[in-house]
Design an enzyme around this catalytic site. Structure first.
Site, PDB file in Angstrom:
ATOM      1  N   SER B 130       0.806  -1.215   0.000  1.00 20.89           N
ATOM      2  CA  SER B 130       0.000   0.000   0.000  1.00 20.89           C
ATOM      3  C   SER B 130       0.844   1.271   0.000  1.00 20.89           C
ATOM      4  CB  SER B 130      -0.946   0.004   1.208  1.00 20.89           C
ATOM      5  OG  SER B 130      -0.209   0.060   2.397  1.00 20.89           O
ATOM      6  N   LYS B 169      -0.254   4.698   6.701  1.00 14.56           N
ATOM      7  CA  LYS B 169      -0.841   5.559   5.655  1.00 14.56           C
ATOM      8  C   LYS B 169      -0.335   6.988   5.823  1.00 14.56           C
ATOM      9  CE  LYS B 169      -4.147   2.729   3.903  1.00 14.56           C
ATOM     10  NZ  LYS B 169      -3.891   1.587   4.788  1.00 14.56           N
TER      11      LYS B 169
END
Lengths: 211, 211
Positions: B130, B169
């Site tokens: 990710s 993130k």
DNA sequence: GATAAAGTAGAACACAAGTTTGCTTTGATT
DNA sequence: AATCAAAGCAAACTTGTGTTCTACTTTATC
């Protein structure tokens, strides 16, 4: 792991402090004096406890032969250092171990490589974005193990002889030619006669600071 | 730096070997015996030379008080270790320093961060892709400094409270909402109420092994 | 509260280990 | 060959330092 008594904990802490401050371990009398313990035998007693609990190792009848065994987080640990020799990009002076000024030393975490295998490893700081698709960006430090051969697709530091430049690319042997492939979709590969390309090492690790 | 005589070089090498093998420095008589030197005074003489040339430091009248000063490449150096607490991905158990098993220790090169600033740093192994656009890939080790706040765009380990999950993130505060943005063009951001997101730390470094 | 175990004290001892001193060898210089 | 400084040598000396022994005190355990 058995728990330590308060005194044992203080002795252990003092040993760590002492080693950090002096580079060698304290004598029993150093510990005694510093912690205001009345007798050397008390220190010896607790050192024996620390040893049997696995926190230190000692050698009989040898001065200051206290070896710290366990390493806690945030404390100094040991690793293997390799020289940081310079910058690598498309078109830069050659970094060859032993021939270049050492800018700095890089401590290599064992997760990248360990121990004796580090004899021929050196580090270079990456300049440019030619390897971003290989997750190597501008400013990263790459660890390179010196080797003169490489297999197809390996990431290497390659020297183009007649231009006397070193570059970081993936290498592909294609007959008499060598393709040096950037890991960046916006860049094109470069082709050279195989005899004109000299492998100077292979990338074995990457270190990046985001501060 | 003055050159060393052959004998001085051998003494220095022996000290290094001895320290590596035993965890403490040799006594003058250890050096004498091991190197077949006829007298302790010869060793003392050469130790004095090594000290004045800056290779070691000694303390008067103290046993085994030899401190190695210079660090050469390929030798053990010291760094600061931080705990490797586990794996981070989208949807994994919470790693919180002190509450989790320590899998391993990671030695942090000073190029990433140094010294006292490492008190609240821990390491996690990244699982998944990710963050590839931020040059962080599967298997990389990220170093995270524990902090409860973060600025827009910083890469953080964020915990979604009611799902009890932690994810890596980029974070953006958007009014009452929080946008957690993967660094991967094929993935969509996730939105949460600000009260439901807890910053657990910020990425300060990346370490990757390519072996 | 008796009992055992763990910890503390103090002192003496024995060896470990750094230092000093006077002398000899080596090696370069003239 | 004479000279001089650096390096090496051997032994004695002094201090550093781990160990041991015995006695006493505190802390658990039942």
């Amino acid at each position: 792991m058995s728990a330590l008594s308060q005194r044992q904990q203080r002795i252990l802490d003092h040993i760590k402090d002492f080693v950090r401050a002096n580079g060698y371990a304290p004598a029993i009398r150093d510990i005694q004096r510093e912690l205001n313990i009345s007798s050397t035998s008390v220190v010896a007693y607790n050192l024996r406890a620390l040893e049997s609990k696995g926190f230190i190792r000692r050698s009989n009848n040898i001065s200051r032969a206290i070896e710290l065994l366990q390493q806690e987080d945030g404390e100094a640990g040991t690793g293997t250092s390799v020289p940081l020799l310079g910058v690598i990009a498309a078109g830069q002076p050659i970094p060859i171990p032993g021939e270049t000024e050492v800018e700095d030393n890089v401590l290599v975490p064992e997760q990248i490589a360990s121990g004796d295998k580090l004899k021929d490893v050196y580090a270079l700081r990456v300049k440019g974005y030619s390897m971003v698709d290989a997750l190597i960006g501008d400013g990263d430090i790459v660890l390179i193990r010196y080797q003169e051969t490489a297999e197809n697709g390996q990431m290497v530091a390659a020297r183009i002889r007649d231009e006397n430049e070193v570059t970081l690319k993936r290498i592909y042997w294609e007959g008499n030619q060598v393709r040096l492939q950037p890991a960046n979709v916006t860049m094109d590969p470069m082709y050279y006669p195989a005899a004109n390309v000299e492998v100077q090492g292979r990338v074995v690790g990457v270190i990046r600071s985001l501060n």
